[in-house]
Scaffold this motif. Sequence first.
Motif, short mmCIF file in Angstrom:
data_model
loop_
_atom_site.label_atom_id
_atom_site.label_comp_id
_atom_site.label_asym_id
_atom_site.label_seq_id
_atom_site.Cartn_x
_atom_site.Cartn_y
_atom_site.Cartn_z
N LYS A 1 -8.53 9.74 29.51
CA LYS A 1 -9.77 8.99 29.79
C LYS A 1 -10.90 9.98 30.05
O LYS A 1 -10.69 11.03 30.65
CB LYS A 1 -9.56 8.08 30.99
N LYS A 2 -12.09 9.64 29.58
CA LYS A 2 -13.26 10.49 29.79
C LYS A 2 -14.43 9.62 30.23
O LYS A 2 -14.53 8.45 29.84
CB LYS A 2 -13.64 11.23 28.51
N MET A 3 -15.31 10.21 31.01
CA MET A 3 -16.49 9.50 31.50
C MET A 3 -17.70 10.41 31.38
O MET A 3 -17.63 11.61 31.68
CB MET A 3 -16.27 9.09 32.95
N ARG B 1 -14.79 5.49 39.98
CA ARG B 1 -15.78 4.43 40.21
C ARG B 1 -17.03 4.97 40.88
O ARG B 1 -18.15 4.56 40.56
CB ARG B 1 -15.16 3.31 41.04
N GLU C 1 -20.43 15.16 31.36
CA GLU C 1 -19.08 14.65 31.58
C GLU C 1 -18.75 14.77 33.06
O GLU C 1 -19.03 15.78 33.69
CB GLU C 1 -18.05 15.41 30.75
N VAL D 1 -13.41 10.53 35.84
CA VAL D 1 -13.34 9.07 35.67
C VAL D 1 -13.03 8.45 37.03
O VAL D 1 -11.88 8.24 37.40
CB VAL D 1 -12.28 8.67 34.62
N VAL E 1 -17.52 5.21 29.36
CA VAL E 1 -16.13 5.44 29.76
C VAL E 1 -15.26 5.25 28.52
O VAL E 1 -15.22 4.16 27.94
CB VAL E 1 -15.69 4.47 30.88
N CYS F 1 -23.46 4.85 32.06
CA CYS F 1 -22.21 5.62 31.99
C CYS F 1 -21.39 5.15 30.80
O CYS F 1 -21.36 3.96 30.48
CB CYS F 1 -21.41 5.45 33.27
N LEU G 1 -11.01 1.77 36.12
CA LEU G 1 -11.57 2.41 37.32
C LEU G 1 -10.88 1.87 38.54
O LEU G 1 -11.16 2.10 39.62
CB LEU G 1 -13.08 2.19 37.38
#
Length: 101
Positions: free
Chosen positions: A10-12, A31, A26, A29, A42, A40, A101
């Motif tokens: 997972k990337k945010m 909340r 970046e 990940v 995700v 954002c 999240l």
Amino acid sequence: TGDPLDSVEKKMFVLSDASGKVEVEEVPVLRRNLVRDDVCIVDVGTYLFIWIGKGSTSLEKQQAMVVSSRYLKELGRYCSTCITRVMEGQEHRCPLFLQVL
């Protein structure tokens, strides 16, 4: 079998135009990294969520889709990834986003 979301990295990313131009950073990940004044992105593999903070600018909102599309094309996932917009305060309408999240 496990949750399919567990098998992908997972990337945010946070999109912000606070400097006068849209910049992408970046972040982990989490909340707490959802920034009210920004947008954002995700990425969870087969889904990509664009979270729109209530204080985000129209430029950030517009560029989120452009950045997301470019990102997915670079990864060769443009046609196979579902993009979902999630508005701040409406997260409950997207249980998968909450699960991430």
